[in-house]
Design a protein around this motif. Structure first.
Motif, mmCIF file in Angstrom:
data_model
loop_
_atom_site.group_PDB
_atom_site.id
_atom_site.type_symbol
_atom_site.label_atom_id
_atom_site.label_comp_id
_atom_site.label_asym_id
_atom_site.label_seq_id
_atom_site.Cartn_x
_atom_site.Cartn_y
_atom_site.Cartn_z
ATOM 1 N N ALA A 1 25.110 27.999 23.216
ATOM 2 C CA ALA A 1 24.889 27.724 24.637
ATOM 3 C C ALA A 1 25.588 26.443 25.077
ATOM 4 C CB ALA A 1 23.391 27.634 24.932
ATOM 5 N N ASP A 2 25.606 25.413 24.190
ATOM 6 C CA ASP A 2 26.318 24.187 24.570
ATOM 7 C C ASP A 2 27.621 24.025 23.795
ATOM 8 O OD1 ASP A 2 25.479 23.426 22.064
ATOM 9 O OD2 ASP A 2 24.277 21.725 22.720
ATOM 10 N N GLY B 1 22.974 39.788 20.207
ATOM 11 C CA GLY B 1 22.779 38.647 21.087
ATOM 12 C C GLY B 1 21.412 38.015 20.895
ATOM 13 N N TYR B 2 21.233 36.840 21.500
ATOM 14 C CA TYR B 2 19.961 36.145 21.311
ATOM 15 C C TYR B 2 18.802 36.888 21.953
ATOM 16 C CZ TYR B 2 20.181 34.197 26.107
ATOM 17 O OH TYR B 2 20.229 34.032 27.467
ATOM 18 N N GLN B 3 19.083 37.681 23.015
ATOM 19 C CA GLN B 3 17.995 38.447 23.625
ATOM 20 C C GLN B 3 17.421 39.462 22.635
ATOM 21 O OE1 GLN B 3 21.018 38.083 25.079
ATOM 22 N NE2 GLN B 3 20.804 37.572 27.259
ATOM 23 N N ARG C 1 22.754 29.568 5.141
ATOM 24 C CA ARG C 1 23.022 31.010 5.185
ATOM 25 C C ARG C 1 22.315 31.656 6.371
ATOM 26 N NH1 ARG C 1 21.445 35.885 1.081
ATOM 27 N NH2 ARG C 1 22.736 37.456 2.082
ATOM 28 N N VAL C 2 21.051 31.270 6.607
ATOM 29 C CA VAL C 2 20.329 31.805 7.763
ATOM 30 C C VAL C 2 21.080 31.465 9.039
ATOM 31 C CG1 VAL C 2 18.203 31.692 9.122
ATOM 32 C CG2 VAL C 2 18.078 31.681 6.634
ATOM 33 N N PHE C 3 21.482 30.198 9.162
ATOM 34 C CA PHE C 3 22.172 29.742 10.370
ATOM 35 C C PHE C 3 23.472 30.507 10.581
ATOM 36 C CE2 PHE C 3 24.606 26.965 13.096
ATOM 37 C CZ PHE C 3 23.655 26.413 13.949
ATOM 38 N N ASN C 4 24.251 30.639 9.536
ATOM 39 C CA ASN C 4 25.550 31.300 9.662
ATOM 40 C C ASN C 4 25.417 32.797 9.905
ATOM 41 O OD1 ASN C 4 27.146 28.995 9.393
ATOM 42 N ND2 ASN C 4 27.002 29.056 7.152
ATOM 43 N N LEU C 5 24.417 33.433 9.291
ATOM 44 C CA LEU C 5 24.180 34.851 9.555
ATOM 45 C C LEU C 5 23.864 35.076 11.030
ATOM 46 C CD1 LEU C 5 22.056 36.062 6.487
ATOM 47 C CD2 LEU C 5 24.271 36.980 7.205
ATOM 48 N N ALA C 6 23.026 34.190 11.571
ATOM 49 C CA ALA C 6 22.657 34.334 12.976
ATOM 50 C C ALA C 6 23.835 34.036 13.889
ATOM 51 C CB ALA C 6 21.488 33.403 13.307
ATOM 52 N N ARG C 7 24.600 33.006 13.534
ATOM 53 C CA ARG C 7 25.715 32.598 14.396
ATOM 54 C C ARG C 7 26.797 33.668 14.464
ATOM 55 N NH1 ARG C 7 28.668 27.152 12.757
ATOM 56 N NH2 ARG C 7 29.243 28.521 11.017
ATOM 57 N N ALA D 1 20.486 28.795 16.017
ATOM 58 C CA ALA D 1 21.917 29.061 15.838
ATOM 59 C C ALA D 1 22.499 29.726 17.074
ATOM 60 C CB ALA D 1 22.130 29.954 14.618
ATOM 61 N N LYS D 2 21.744 30.660 17.644
ATOM 62 C CA LYS D 2 22.203 31.306 18.871
ATOM 63 C C LYS D 2 22.247 30.294 20.015
ATOM 64 C CE LYS D 2 22.626 35.604 17.441
ATOM 65 N NZ LYS D 2 23.961 36.234 17.340
#
Length: 226
Positions: free
Chosen positions: A51-52, A90-92, A79-85, A46-47
């Protein structure tokens, strides 16, 4: 209990106001490693989508291919995807938490990075932002430059499917040493070997393609040497 039921349970355990990063600090031991692996790939995916700039149907299909998402489980995956997005972290920060989660198993971190390459290339285009993202994640995971190049060579067409890079050797490496490198990679990638070290089933599925690439690289090199 299915993987996605366990993922839903893990998300339900989050306290009010907690971000998805809290999950990475909790799921450290088997059998929850498979839950952690799935959440880690989807969360970093998701993060990486940022990037693109967009998420394609092909990338969603790549998630389905690896994790066998049933229709009843789509809400949990979303839900996992949206929570992360939407998470402010940050992704780091995600990558650092995940690195700590699998600090005793660096090979699984390589498996996870392989899953991200699989998703990145699902739409047939390797965006420069995705490359920067994956380079950063690889560095945080402690994945060597040689291993990163080997992964990139396998997945990215414009990187050139150089068989030597895939096997982590150079053209001037003696053929006997190349054979040994190939055999060791085959041993590491064998499903029984991966199961023995507690690798999630999803990572073993990804390794099926890896085995094909490893054997093809050896065949190319061996044919040239014949």
């Amino acid at each position: 209990m299915s993987l996605w039921t366990r993922i839903s349970d893990a998300l339900a355990a989050l306290a009010n106001g907690e971000s998805l990063t809290a999950v990475f600090d909790r799921l450290r031991a088997p059998p929850e490693r498979s839950v952690a692996f799935a959440i880690a790939v989807i969360a970093l995916g998701a993060k990486m989508a940022k990037a693109d700039g967009h998420v394609t149907r092909d990338e969603v299909a790549a998630f389905r291919e690896v994790f066998q998402i049933a229709r009843d489980d789509e809400a949990g995956a979303a839900r996992v995807f949206n929570l992360a997005r939407t998470d402010v972290a940050g992704y780091q920060e995600y990558a650092r938490r995940i690195e700590r989660m699998f600090s005793d198993d660096p090979k699984t971190l390589c498996d996870l990075l392989e899953g991200l390459f699989h998703i990145a290339m699902a739409d047939g285009f390797y965006h420069p932002g995705e490359n920067r993202f994956l380079e950063d994640v690889a560095e945080i995971f402690g994945v060597s430059e040689a291993k990163f190049k080997a992964l990139r060579a396998r997945f990215v067409p414009d990187a050139g499917p150089d068989p030597y890079t895939v096997l982590g050797v150079t053209p001037d490496t003696p053929i006997a040493d190349i054979r040994n490198a190939w055999r060791e990679l085959v041993r590491e990638t064998h499903p029984d070997r991966m199961l023995a070290r507690g690798v999630p089933q999803e990572a073993i599925k990804l390794a099926e393609r890896r085995m094909i690439d490893i054997n093809r690289a050896w065949e190319d090199i061996n044919d040239k040497a014949a």
